[in-house]
Design an enzyme around this catalytic site. Structure first.
Site, mmCIF file in Angstrom:
data_model
loop_
_atom_site.group_PDB
_atom_site.id
_atom_site.type_symbol
_atom_site.label_atom_id
_atom_site.label_comp_id
_atom_site.label_asym_id
_atom_site.label_seq_id
_atom_site.Cartn_x
_atom_site.Cartn_y
_atom_site.Cartn_z
ATOM 1 N N SER A 195 0.840 -1.198 0.000
ATOM 2 C CA SER A 195 0.000 0.000 0.000
ATOM 3 C C SER A 195 0.875 1.247 0.000
ATOM 4 C CB SER A 195 -0.913 -0.017 1.227
ATOM 5 O OG SER A 195 -0.163 -0.278 2.384
ATOM 6 N N GLU A 250 1.057 5.457 1.140
ATOM 7 C CA GLU A 250 0.480 6.524 1.976
ATOM 8 C C GLU A 250 0.713 7.886 1.332
ATOM 9 O OE1 GLU A 250 0.956 6.197 6.236
ATOM 10 O OE2 GLU A 250 1.529 8.302 6.322
ATOM 11 N N THR A 300 -3.321 10.658 5.147
ATOM 12 C CA THR A 300 -3.150 11.077 6.545
ATOM 13 C C THR A 300 -4.177 12.142 6.944
ATOM 14 O OG1 THR A 300 -1.508 12.750 6.015
ATOM 15 C CG2 THR A 300 -0.681 10.551 6.507
ATOM 16 N N ALA A 358 -3.881 15.770 13.386
ATOM 17 C CA ALA A 358 -4.502 15.626 14.705
ATOM 18 C C ALA A 358 -5.351 16.842 15.023
ATOM 19 C CB ALA A 358 -3.433 15.431 15.762
ATOM 20 N N ARG A 380 -4.357 7.745 17.608
ATOM 21 C CA ARG A 380 -4.576 8.772 18.618
ATOM 22 C C ARG A 380 -4.230 10.139 18.053
ATOM 23 N NH1 ARG A 380 -0.532 9.862 23.518
ATOM 24 N NH2 ARG A 380 0.590 10.719 21.737
ATOM 25 N N GLY A 381 -3.062 10.253 17.383
ATOM 26 C CA GLY A 381 -2.576 11.556 16.939
ATOM 27 C C GLY A 381 -1.858 12.253 18.079
ATOM 28 N N ASP A 382 -1.291 13.397 17.779
ATOM 29 C CA ASP A 382 -0.595 14.203 18.797
ATOM 30 C C ASP A 382 -1.299 15.533 18.887
ATOM 31 O OD1 ASP A 382 1.614 12.427 19.454
ATOM 32 O OD2 ASP A 382 2.193 12.737 17.357
ATOM 33 N N ALA A 442 -5.584 5.537 21.273
ATOM 34 C CA ALA A 442 -6.149 4.939 20.051
ATOM 35 C C ALA A 442 -7.045 3.736 20.362
ATOM 36 C CB ALA A 442 -5.019 4.535 19.108
ATOM 37 N N TYR A 480 4.935 0.329 16.825
ATOM 38 C CA TYR A 480 6.237 1.007 16.990
ATOM 39 C C TYR A 480 7.330 0.001 17.360
ATOM 40 C CZ TYR A 480 3.118 4.942 16.895
ATOM 41 O OH TYR A 480 2.154 5.832 16.490
ATOM 42 N N GLN A 521 15.409 16.389 5.916
ATOM 43 C CA GLN A 521 14.011 16.038 6.184
ATOM 44 C C GLN A 521 13.937 14.738 7.003
ATOM 45 O OE1 GLN A 521 11.666 14.439 2.914
ATOM 46 N NE2 GLN A 521 10.271 16.174 3.120
ATOM 47 N N PHE A 559 12.264 14.325 10.733
ATOM 48 C CA PHE A 559 11.159 13.390 10.997
ATOM 49 C C PHE A 559 11.557 12.352 12.047
ATOM 50 C CE2 PHE A 559 9.094 13.586 6.496
ATOM 51 C CZ PHE A 559 8.544 14.811 6.816
ATOM 52 N N HIS A 598 4.104 -1.073 3.534
ATOM 53 C CA HIS A 598 3.319 0.156 3.395
ATOM 54 C C HIS A 598 4.325 1.279 3.166
ATOM 55 C CE1 HIS A 598 0.004 3.003 4.248
ATOM 56 N NE2 HIS A 598 0.860 3.681 4.987
HETATM 57 P P1 FAD Z 1 -1.656 5.119 20.933
HETATM 58 O O1 FAD Z 1 -1.736 3.725 20.453
HETATM 59 O O2 FAD Z 1 -2.792 5.645 21.732
HETATM 60 O O3 FAD Z 1 -0.296 5.239 21.774
HETATM 61 C C1 FAD Z 1 0.225 6.510 22.149
HETATM 62 C C2 FAD Z 1 1.065 6.396 23.413
HETATM 63 O O4 FAD Z 1 0.239 6.157 24.540
HETATM 64 C C3 FAD Z 1 2.086 5.262 23.408
HETATM 65 O O5 FAD Z 1 3.204 5.690 24.118
HETATM 66 C C4 FAD Z 1 1.381 4.140 24.154
HETATM 67 O O6 FAD Z 1 2.288 3.254 24.793
HETATM 68 C C5 FAD Z 1 0.546 4.916 25.157
HETATM 69 N N1 FAD Z 1 -0.745 4.269 25.422
HETATM 70 C C6 FAD Z 1 -1.575 3.708 24.514
HETATM 71 N N2 FAD Z 1 -2.688 3.247 25.108
HETATM 72 C C7 FAD Z 1 -2.576 3.529 26.412
HETATM 73 C C8 FAD Z 1 -3.412 3.307 27.532
HETATM 74 N N3 FAD Z 1 -4.602 2.698 27.384
HETATM 75 N N4 FAD Z 1 -2.974 3.733 28.759
HETATM 76 C C9 FAD Z 1 -1.780 4.360 28.896
HETATM 77 N N5 FAD Z 1 -0.933 4.585 27.847
HETATM 78 C C10 FAD Z 1 -1.330 4.196 26.634
HETATM 79 N N6 FAD Z 1 -0.514 11.141 13.211
HETATM 80 C C11 FAD Z 1 -1.443 12.003 12.746
HETATM 81 O O7 FAD Z 1 -1.707 13.034 13.383
HETATM 82 N N7 FAD Z 1 -2.111 11.779 11.574
HETATM 83 C C12 FAD Z 1 -1.879 10.668 10.823
HETATM 84 O O8 FAD Z 1 -2.499 10.485 9.772
HETATM 85 C C13 FAD Z 1 -0.925 9.718 11.293
HETATM 86 N N8 FAD Z 1 -0.693 8.556 10.634
HETATM 87 C C14 FAD Z 1 0.159 7.635 11.150
HETATM 88 C C15 FAD Z 1 0.320 6.392 10.503
HETATM 89 C C16 FAD Z 1 1.162 5.426 11.018
HETATM 90 C C17 FAD Z 1 1.278 4.101 10.316
HETATM 91 C C18 FAD Z 1 1.912 5.695 12.196
HETATM 92 C C19 FAD Z 1 2.871 4.670 12.728
HETATM 93 C C20 FAD Z 1 1.762 6.917 12.855
HETATM 94 C C21 FAD Z 1 0.886 7.887 12.357
HETATM 95 N N9 FAD Z 1 0.676 9.102 13.004
HETATM 96 C C22 FAD Z 1 -0.253 10.008 12.524
HETATM 97 C C23 FAD Z 1 1.426 9.443 14.222
HETATM 98 C C24 FAD Z 1 0.663 9.058 15.503
HETATM 99 O O9 FAD Z 1 -0.539 9.795 15.596
HETATM 100 C C25 FAD Z 1 1.565 9.358 16.698
HETATM 101 O O10 FAD Z 1 2.644 8.466 16.712
HETATM 102 C C26 FAD Z 1 0.881 9.394 18.049
HETATM 103 O O11 FAD Z 1 1.799 9.908 19.013
HETATM 104 C C27 FAD Z 1 0.419 8.050 18.581
HETATM 105 O O12 FAD Z 1 -0.657 7.575 17.920
HETATM 106 P P2 FAD Z 1 -1.143 6.047 18.193
HETATM 107 O O13 FAD Z 1 -2.394 5.856 17.455
HETATM 108 O O14 FAD Z 1 -0.042 5.115 17.947
HETATM 109 O O15 FAD Z 1 -1.431 6.159 19.779
#
Ligand code: FAD
Length: 283
Positions: free
Chosen positions: A12, A14, A45, A48, A103-105, A121, A143, A210, A214, A264
């Site tokens: 795929s 992105e 993408t 957030a 989840r996003g940041d 997430a 990760y 870059q 990143f 991907h």
């Molecule tokens: P989570 O899975 O929620 O994890 C985030 C952190 O919280 C981790 O440290 C985890 O250990 C911790 N955690 C998770 N669950 C819990 C819990 N229940 N209790 C306590 N701690 C917990 N960002 C964007 O803004 N837009 C995008 O389109 C985008 N696309 C991405 C695509 C891919 C393939 C990847 C790998 C990342 C992408 N990101 C994107 C970045 C991502 O949003 C960030 O890495 C963000 O910080 C974490 O998102 P996550 O969904 O992995 O979070």
């Protein structure tokens, strides 16, 4: 056409949503070139807090108007349940069946009181399942080199397990250049009974500055032997790209040989680099 050996795998691409209508026009020939090799889907993408909402919609709309299988990313931090539900219904109406749930940041300057109805997430995945049943194939982020905010590797893995248990179908990894980080992560997942496909995210190496920017932000390690060579080629983009192509193609080959269920590609909206890798791999 994908080589028989790779038939059952998922390949795929992105994209990120261009900032302007002209940007989208410029992206279309790149998408056409990528479509020609028949990837399983394109993902788009999503900033957030909904910061790219309309632009993501515009890119997804165009892909769908071309009949291209599309997986919009959806990040939940800063959003309410109702906002997320509206987006899910919008995508369902577009006959979209795959999402990348994140989840996003929080954008800088936004405090935790503005973080909305979701904290992690896994809550988004559970919400999508409760509202939409099995309509969507849900991808989540993984990760292999540990999420940068994780308190430790074990907790990060357990958090990943929770996210999968909430209803994820497969995962895409953050990019990495250490093969062992991926195989160790995958093996640890297997030991915990996590059996969804974990697809490596592949970042072509094309631009030193870059890539370091990143990588510092997302916690991906650039091994010293790669970094040192990239530094040497900083003012010689052709040599840098030749070296980057070789490194990333080798990594992809090793990943596929070690049983990765697909790849991907983070295309950065450029078809050439992922396609060169694709062709060299004989996909
Ligand atoms: P989570 O899975 O929620 O994890 C985030 C952190 O919280 C981790 O440290 C985890 O250990 C911790 N955690 C998770 N669950 C819990 C819990 N229940 N209790 C306590 N701690 C917990 N960002 C964007 O803004 N837009 C995008 O389109 C985008 N696309 C991405 C695509 C891919 C393939 C990847 C790998 C990342 C992408 N990101 C994107 C970045 C991502 O949003 C960030 O890495 C963000 O910080 C974490 O998102 P996550 O969904 O992995 O979070």
């Amino acid at each position: 056409m994908i080589n028989n050996k790779y038939n059952a795998m998922t390949f795929s691409f992105e994209l990120f949503p261009p900032k302007t209508a002209e940007g989208l026009e410029k992206l279309k020939p790149q998408i056409a070139a990528l479509t020609a090799v028949k990837p399983k889907y394109f993902s788009v993408t999503y900033g957030a807090g909904g910061s790219t909402r309309e632009r993501t919609f515009a890119t997804v709309d165009w892909l769908r108007s071309q009949g291209i299988d599309t997986a919009p990313h959806l990040s939940c931090i800063g959003s309410s349940r109702q906002e997320i539900k509206d987006i899910l219904i919008h995508y369902q109406n577009q006959d979209i069946h795959r999402l990348v749930a994140l989840r996003g940041d929080l954008p800088s300057g936004m405090g935790s009181s503005e973080s909305g109805d979701f904290r992690y997430a896994n809550e988004l995945v559970a919400f999508i399942r409760s509202e939409m049943g099995d309509h969507f194939h849900i991808e989540v982020a993984a990760y292999p080199e540990i999420h940068p905010q994780a308190s430790n590797a074990v907790k990060d893995l357990h958090n990943f397990q929770t996210k999968v248990a909430a209803g994820a179908n497969s995962a895409i990894t953050q990019y990495f250049y250490n093969l062992d980080a991926y195989t160790k992560f995958r093996d640890d997942c297997h030991k915990l009974g996590i059996d969804i496909p974990i697809i490596p995210g592949i970042m072509p190496i094309t631009n030193y500055k870059q890539l370091t920017r990143f990588s510092d932000a997302c916690g991906a390690e650039i091994p010293r032997w790669i970094r040192k060579r990239l530094e040497t080629y900083q003012d010689n983009p052709e040599s840098l790209q030749v070296f980057g192509h070789e490194v990333v193609t080798n990594l992809c080959r090793q990943l596929l040989d070690s049983g990765a269920p697909g790849l991907h590609f983070y295309t950065m909206n450029q078809a050439t680099y992922p396609l060169n890798i694709w062709q060299e791999l004989g996909l």
